[in-house]
Design an enzyme around this catalytic site. Structure first.
Site, PDB file in Angstrom:
ATOM      1  N   ASP A  16       0.853  -1.185   0.000  1.00 53.93           N
ATOM      2  CA  ASP A  16       0.000   0.000   0.000  1.00 53.93           C
ATOM      3  C   ASP A  16       0.890   1.236   0.000  1.00 53.93           C
ATOM      4  O   ASP A  16       1.856   1.299   0.743  1.00 53.93           O
ATOM      5  CB  ASP A  16      -0.897  -0.007   1.236  1.00 53.93           C
ATOM      6  N   GLY A  19       0.372   6.222 -12.486  1.00 50.61           N
ATOM      7  CA  GLY A  19       0.050   6.897 -11.232  1.00 50.61           C
ATOM      8  C   GLY A  19       0.706   8.274 -11.146  1.00 50.61           C
ATOM      9  O   GLY A  19       0.623   9.092 -12.080  1.00 50.61           O
ATOM     10  N   ASP A  47       3.862   8.853 -11.181  1.00 52.85           N
ATOM     11  CA  ASP A  47       5.191   8.857 -11.828  1.00 52.85           C
ATOM     12  C   ASP A  47       5.448  10.131 -12.648  1.00 52.85           C
ATOM     13  O   ASP A  47       6.577  10.639 -12.637  1.00 52.85           O
ATOM     14  CB  ASP A  47       5.347   7.646 -12.770  1.00 52.85           C
TER      15      ASP A  47
HETATM   16  P1  IMP Z   1      -2.255   2.306  -3.589  1.00 51.56           P
HETATM   17  O1  IMP Z   1      -3.422   2.705  -2.709  1.00 51.56           O
HETATM   18  O2  IMP Z   1      -1.243   1.499  -2.868  1.00 51.56           O
HETATM   19  O3  IMP Z   1      -2.662   1.646  -4.869  1.00 51.56           O
HETATM   20  O4  IMP Z   1      -1.477   3.624  -4.012  1.00 51.56           O
HETATM   21  C1  IMP Z   1      -1.972   4.909  -3.863  1.00 51.56           C
HETATM   22  C2  IMP Z   1      -1.837   5.699  -5.139  1.00 51.56           C
HETATM   23  O5  IMP Z   1      -0.446   5.905  -5.396  1.00 51.56           O
HETATM   24  C3  IMP Z   1      -2.421   5.022  -6.375  1.00 51.56           C
HETATM   25  O6  IMP Z   1      -3.099   5.992  -7.146  1.00 51.56           O
HETATM   26  C4  IMP Z   1      -1.209   4.501  -7.115  1.00 51.56           C
HETATM   27  O7  IMP Z   1      -1.403   4.518  -8.511  1.00 51.56           O
HETATM   28  C5  IMP Z   1      -0.142   5.517  -6.720  1.00 51.56           C
HETATM   29  N1  IMP Z   1       1.184   4.900  -6.686  1.00 51.56           N
HETATM   30  C6  IMP Z   1       1.643   3.946  -5.866  1.00 51.56           C
HETATM   31  N2  IMP Z   1       2.918   3.623  -6.146  1.00 51.56           N
HETATM   32  C7  IMP Z   1       3.257   4.401  -7.190  1.00 51.56           C
HETATM   33  C8  IMP Z   1       4.451   4.513  -7.957  1.00 51.56           C
HETATM   34  O8  IMP Z   1       5.449   3.818  -7.763  1.00 51.56           O
HETATM   35  N3  IMP Z   1       4.419   5.415  -8.942  1.00 51.56           N
HETATM   36  C9  IMP Z   1       3.348   6.207  -9.218  1.00 51.56           C
HETATM   37  N4  IMP Z   1       2.216   6.131  -8.535  1.00 51.56           N
HETATM   38  C10 IMP Z   1       2.163   5.227  -7.534  1.00 51.56           C
END
Ligand code: IMP
Length: 189
Positions: A66, A141, A143
């Site tokens: 997460d 995301g 990035d």
């Molecule tokens: P999640 O709840 O763990 O899926 O992550 C929270 C948000 O951060 C989501 O919108 C993911 O797409 C984004 N996210 C998590 N890790 C990365 C990353 O390594 N690069 C870009 N966006 C990320």
């Protein structure tokens, strides 16, 4: 061991990290499933609930991750709400919120949680960086807007190997791997 996540990008990065770092004792199989997220102010609490769900579904050793993006001038927002904010405001919305802010500092955090039915273990990794002025191309995301400390480019402009050198995910995964290798014999099969 199952890596449970709807996000195939996370799995691909973790797979590559294991390969690149010679972390060969861990074989992961991806289960592409969306786990429910509770509302909590703490990333590790969200991860703990997620990993329990994953174990209930598969009854085997499970790993979940997460993440959250914590922006300093927004008092840590979107933090634990990163996923919702990404889906609603997106990167454009984040840049709008930072329009008049000179402080662009942010921290990307990753919590990796492991559960084999007995004890839940969590590992926190983070990378400091800056939010870019414009959206760059590439990646997924956040990035396209996150520039890690000591880098010239944002994650989106890097290839997988370069991103993996800096990433929050790498830091959490390496900690987990070290613990796993030391405890592999004690872990219930
Ligand atoms: P999640 O709840 O763990 O899926 O992550 C929270 C948000 O951060 C989501 O919108 C993911 O797409 C984004 N996210 C998590 N890790 C990365 C990353 O390594 N690069 C870009 N966006 C990320």
């Amino acid at each position: 061991m199952y890596f449970v996540s709807k996000n195939v990008n996370k799995y691909n990065e973790i797979k590559e990290l294991l390969l690149d770092n010679g972390l060969t004792h861990l074989r992961l199989e991806h289960k592409k499933i969306e786990l429910k997220e509770i509302q909590s102010n703490f990333l590790d609490e969200v991860a703990t609930v997620k990993v329990k769900q994953a174990f209930e579904l598969f009854g085997e050793q499970v790993l979940i991750e997460d993440d959250g993006l914590f922006i300093e001038s927004l008092n840590g927002f979107p933090g634990v709400y990163s996923s919702f904010v990404y889906d609603t405001l997106g990167n454009n919305g984040i840049l709008d919120l930072l329009k008049n802010k000179t402080n662009r500092k942010a921290v990307f955090k990753s919590v990796i949680a492991f559960y084999e039915g007995k004890n839940i273990k969590t590992f926190i990794g983070e990378v400091k960086g800056l939010i870019s002025d414009n959206i760059q191309e590439g990646g997924w995301g956040f990035d396209p807007i996150f520039i890690p400390e000591n880098a010239e480019k944002c994650f989106g402009q890097m290839d997988l190997n370069s991103k993996n050198k800096y990433s929050h995910r790498r830091s959490a995964l390496v900690q987990f791997y070290k613990w796993y290798i030391q405890n592999i014999n004690k872990i219930v099969k």
